[in-house]
Design a protein around this motif. Structure first.
Motif, PDB file in Angstrom:
ATOM      1  N   VAL A 210      74.689   7.915  20.332  1.00  0.00           N
ATOM      2  CA  VAL A 210      73.491   6.781  21.272  1.00  0.00           C
ATOM      3  C   VAL A 210      73.815   5.528  20.854  1.00  0.00           C
ATOM      4  N   VAL A 211      74.170   4.772  21.957  1.00  0.00           N
ATOM      5  CA  VAL A 211      74.603   3.354  21.739  1.00  0.00           C
ATOM      6  C   VAL A 211      73.716   2.246  22.724  1.00  0.00           C
ATOM      7  N   GLN A 212      73.140   1.263  21.757  1.00  0.00           N
ATOM      8  CA  GLN A 212      72.273   0.409  22.564  1.00  0.00           C
ATOM      9  C   GLN A 212      73.139  -0.849  22.785  1.00  0.00           C
ATOM     10  N   PRO A 213      73.458  -1.262  24.129  1.00  0.00           N
ATOM     11  CA  PRO A 213      74.423  -2.671  24.309  1.00  0.00           C
ATOM     12  C   PRO A 213      73.416  -3.668  23.626  1.00  0.00           C
TER      13      PRO A 213
ATOM     14  N   ALA B  75      72.819  -8.048  23.353  1.00  0.00           N
ATOM     15  CA  ALA B  75      72.716  -8.881  24.303  1.00  0.00           C
ATOM     16  C   ALA B  75      74.166  -9.898  24.437  1.00  0.00           C
ATOM     17  N   PRO B  76      74.389 -10.748  25.194  1.00  0.00           N
ATOM     18  CA  PRO B  76      75.616 -11.328  25.456  1.00  0.00           C
ATOM     19  C   PRO B  76      75.634 -12.060  24.188  1.00  0.00           C
ATOM     20  N   GLY B  77      77.299 -11.627  23.954  1.00  0.00           N
ATOM     21  CA  GLY B  77      77.768 -12.298  22.720  1.00  0.00           C
ATOM     22  C   GLY B  77      77.337 -11.696  21.432  1.00  0.00           C
ATOM     23  N   LYS B  78      76.817 -10.559  21.562  1.00  0.00           N
ATOM     24  CA  LYS B  78      76.219  -9.760  20.296  1.00  0.00           C
ATOM     25  C   LYS B  78      76.826  -8.223  20.361  1.00  0.00           C
ATOM     26  N   PRO B  79      77.138  -7.717  19.200  1.00  0.00           N
ATOM     27  CA  PRO B  79      77.829  -6.346  19.286  1.00  0.00           C
ATOM     28  C   PRO B  79      76.604  -5.191  19.619  1.00  0.00           C
ATOM     29  N   SER B  80      77.297  -4.193  20.113  1.00  0.00           N
ATOM     30  CA  SER B  80      76.381  -3.104  20.474  1.00  0.00           C
ATOM     31  C   SER B  80      75.833  -2.468  18.997  1.00  0.00           C
ATOM     32  N   LYS B  81      74.739  -1.491  19.315  1.00  0.00           N
ATOM     33  CA  LYS B  81      74.319  -0.741  18.176  1.00  0.00           C
ATOM     34  C   LYS B  81      74.352   0.783  18.380  1.00  0.00           C
TER      35      LYS B  81
END
Length: 235
Positions: free
Chosen positions: A43-46, A48-54
């Motif tokens: 499960v990947v959470q995108p 915000a702009p300029g920040k990595p996914s979790k």
């Protein structure tokens, strides 16, 4: 012996028919793949702009939390923000003969007019007011105070100067003003994603991310136009 050969031939014939009729992807069917691969889903959470996914725990559910007040404020404020950009582009045909600026203005007007309609629908379907202003008092906010401009919006003095200018002066004021305007929109997106619990609505997240990317690209275009204009004036 003859019966044995006949039975053998029947078995061979059946095997051939099964081979022909069986689906080619039978052995690679999702059911068999699932039986072979028992690893938990990822499960990947995108980000915000300029920040990595979790990467989230496999037990994470796919439901999003309800919208926050910051989501509503963002959409209402961005409608006002976009409306001024459209107003600025409406001046281009009568104030400059710059073809590059006319093309850019048409693109900005078209995209932001469409985005205004999207934001209005987003608010309406959630039972939220379209505008921050109180009914009958467009210059007042919900608290009864004078409504402040959204980040990057041009002041009334800047808008008056833009309306009164023509030709090269208009080009300069429009480009510097729209760069200021776009940078303000980037600030609004950043503030949204920096607010706890905000920006989790899927439609809003996609819209804000796309707006951020589009306006960053347009800022680069306008900065290049200003540099070209400056170099031409020096020649």
């Amino acid at each position: 012996m003859r019966n044995f050969r006949s039975a053998s031939g029947s078995i061979a014939l059946c095997a051939a028919l099964l081979a022909v009729c069986a689906p080619s992807d039978f052995l690679s069917s999702p059911l068999l793949a699932q039986q072979k691969d028992s690893s938990p889903p990822v499960v990947v959470q995108p980000g915000a702009p300029g920040k990595p996914s979790k990467t989230l725990p496999p037990s994470t559910k796919g439901t999003l939390p309800p919208r926050s007040p910051a989501d509503v404020d963002f959409m209402q404020g961005m409608i006002m923000h976009h409306q001024q950009a459209v107003e600025m582009t409406a001046l281009i045909p009568s104030h400059t003969a710059n073809k590059d600026l006319q093309l850019l203005g048409a693109k900005i007007s078209s995209s932001q007019s469409s985005e205004i309609k999207f934001m209005q629908r987003w608010l309406a379907t959630r039972g939220e007011p379209i505008s921050m202003a109180m009914p009958g008092m467009p210059s007042m906010d919900k608290s009864g105070h004078p409504m402040a401009l959204m980040p990057g919006m041009l002041s009334s003095e800047q808008m008056d100067a833009l309306r009164k200018s023509k030709g090269a002066e208009f080009d300069q004021l429009f480009l510097t003003g729209m760069i200021q305007h776009h940078n303000g929109a980037l600030t609004m997106v950043k503030d949204l994603f920096d607010t706890a619990g905000a920006g989790q609505d899927a439609d809003l997240f996609n819209f804000a991310t796309d707006a951020d990317n589009t306006q960053r690209a347009e800022i680069k275009i306008m900065e290049t136009m200003l540099e070209k204009k400056s170099s031409e004036e020096k020649q």
